[in-house]
Design an enzyme around this catalytic site. Structure first.
Site, short mmCIF file in Angstrom:
data_model
loop_
_atom_site.label_atom_id
_atom_site.label_comp_id
_atom_site.label_asym_id
_atom_site.label_seq_id
_atom_site.Cartn_x
_atom_site.Cartn_y
_atom_site.Cartn_z
N ASN A 1 39.72 71.86 48.06
CA ASN A 1 39.57 70.56 47.40
C ASN A 1 40.67 70.44 46.36
OD1 ASN A 1 38.77 68.32 45.97
ND2 ASN A 1 36.90 69.23 45.15
N TRP A 2 41.68 69.64 46.68
CA TRP A 2 42.83 69.53 45.77
C TRP A 2 42.51 68.66 44.57
CZ3 TRP A 2 47.68 68.63 49.46
CH2 TRP A 2 47.81 69.72 50.34
N LYS A 3 41.40 67.97 44.61
CA LYS A 3 41.00 67.07 43.51
C LYS A 3 42.15 66.09 43.20
CE LYS A 3 37.99 70.67 41.82
NZ LYS A 3 37.11 71.12 40.75
N HIS B 1 30.13 65.91 45.49
CA HIS B 1 30.71 66.94 44.60
C HIS B 1 30.16 66.72 43.19
CE1 HIS B 1 33.61 69.16 42.23
NE2 HIS B 1 33.91 69.83 43.33
N GLU C 1 31.50 66.72 40.42
CA GLU C 1 32.32 65.83 39.57
C GLU C 1 32.05 64.37 39.89
OE1 GLU C 1 36.06 67.78 40.39
OE2 GLU C 1 35.36 69.53 39.26
N GLU D 1 27.42 74.76 45.10
CA GLU D 1 28.39 74.86 44.03
C GLU D 1 27.67 74.76 42.68
OE1 GLU D 1 32.59 73.84 45.38
OE2 GLU D 1 31.67 71.99 44.74
N GLY E 1 35.49 75.58 38.17
CA GLY E 1 36.65 75.51 37.29
C GLY E 1 36.52 76.32 36.01
N SER F 1 34.87 78.74 41.39
CA SER F 1 35.75 79.82 40.92
C SER F 1 35.97 80.92 41.96
CB SER F 1 35.23 80.39 39.60
OG SER F 1 35.26 79.39 38.59
N GLY G 1 38.45 75.06 44.82
CA GLY G 1 39.15 74.06 44.03
C GLY G 1 40.51 74.57 43.58
N GLY G 2 40.56 75.10 42.35
CA GLY G 2 41.84 75.49 41.75
C GLY G 2 42.70 76.39 42.62
C1 PEP Z 1 35.29 72.71 43.42
O1 PEP Z 1 35.68 71.84 42.67
O2 PEP Z 1 34.70 72.40 44.47
C2 PEP Z 1 35.52 74.09 43.06
C3 PEP Z 1 34.85 75.02 43.68
O3 PEP Z 1 36.46 74.31 42.06
P1 PEP Z 1 36.98 75.76 41.55
O4 PEP Z 1 37.24 76.61 42.77
O5 PEP Z 1 38.23 75.44 40.81
O6 PEP Z 1 35.90 76.31 40.70
#
Ligand code: PEP
Length: 244
Positions: free
Chosen positions: A12-14, A96, A98, A166, A172, A207, A228-229
């Site tokens: 997920n590049w957000k 998600h 967010e 999640e 994050g 994470s 994500g990141g």
């Molecule tokens: C996400 O936003 O779906 C996610 C898992 O982010 P991160 O890996 O950065 O925690």
């Protein structure tokens, strides 16, 4: 993990990346040799078209980060599931945390979006997760199971739906639940899914990094990761995929 549930590693590049960054990342991923896991990237909407062409013919699939519940109409700034399919997507993330936190999306909204994804022929990646307060109160399993059942449309089945667990507090932050805690939640989600549970993939997200991926992805009930990141680095994303 069971052979019937092929691991899925989804990035997920957000809201990150301009054309040059997205193309460079997509080209690095497209060059990856075949592997055990299915790979998916979900770039921002502005990058769907260039990333689709960079990934063409590769093992990496394309997904959207969100869709509207309706097919068309007066919804300024929104994108329908059909538009995502038209842009080359096979998947879309729905619910998600967010989106839930920043856009007030309830389970009912997520359910309507996932149903729209199914109507457009997309696989919906339905996200659920507890807050830190809910985990501290010992409510994580009950909260996510109820949220999942509220977020799944009637036609959700293993072929058109992937679940992503999640924990909100792990996204994050660099913090993760223990592997035992992840296993407990995935088992609760699988049980809540009833007959669909054995075949439906349940990803862990929050994470996930190259150094914790092997441990988090090893349990039978963990069928991949939503990343994500670390998905913004081809090397890190492919290292996570290699751990699946
Ligand atoms: C996400 O936003 O779906 C996610 C898992 O982010 P991160 O890996 O950065 O925690």
């Amino acid at each position: 993990m069971t052979a019937a549930r092929r691991p899925l590693i989804a990035g997920n590049w957000k809201m990150n990346g301009l054309t040059a960054d997205g193309l460079a990342l997509a080209r690095s991923l497209a060059a990856a040799p075949e592997g055990v896991a299915e790979l998916l990237v979900c770039p921002p909407a502005t990058l769907l078209a260039p990333v689709a062409s960079a990934l063409s013919g590769s093992r990496v699939a394309l997904g959207g980060q969100d869709c509207h519940a309706e097919e068309a109409g007066a919804h300024t700034g929104d994108i329908s599931a059909g538009m995502l399919a038209d842009a080359g997507c096979s998947h879309v993330i729905t619910g998600h945390s967010e989106r839930r936190a920043n856009h007030g999306e309830t389970d009912a909204v997520v359910r309507a979006k996932a149903a729209a994804a199914h109507r457009a022929g997309l696989v919906a990646i339905v996200c659920v997760g507890e807050t830190e307060a809910e985990r501290d109160a010992g409510e994580a399993e009950a909260v996510v199971a109820a949220s999942l059942l509220g977020s799944l449309p009637a036609g959700a089945r293993p072929g058109n739906t992937v679940v992503a667990y999640e924990p909100v507090w792990a996204i994050g932050t660099g913090r993760t639940p223990t592997v035992d805690d992840v296993v407990a939640v995935h088992a609760a989600l699988r049980a809540a899914l009833g007959d669909r549970g054995e075949a439906m993939r349940i990803l862990y997200g929050g994470s996930v990094k190259p150094d914790n991926a092997a441990a988090l992805l090893a349990p039978y009930d963990v069928d991949g990761a939503l990343v994500g990141g670390a998905s913004l680095s081809a090397a890190d994303f492919l290292a996570i995929a290699g751990a699946a």
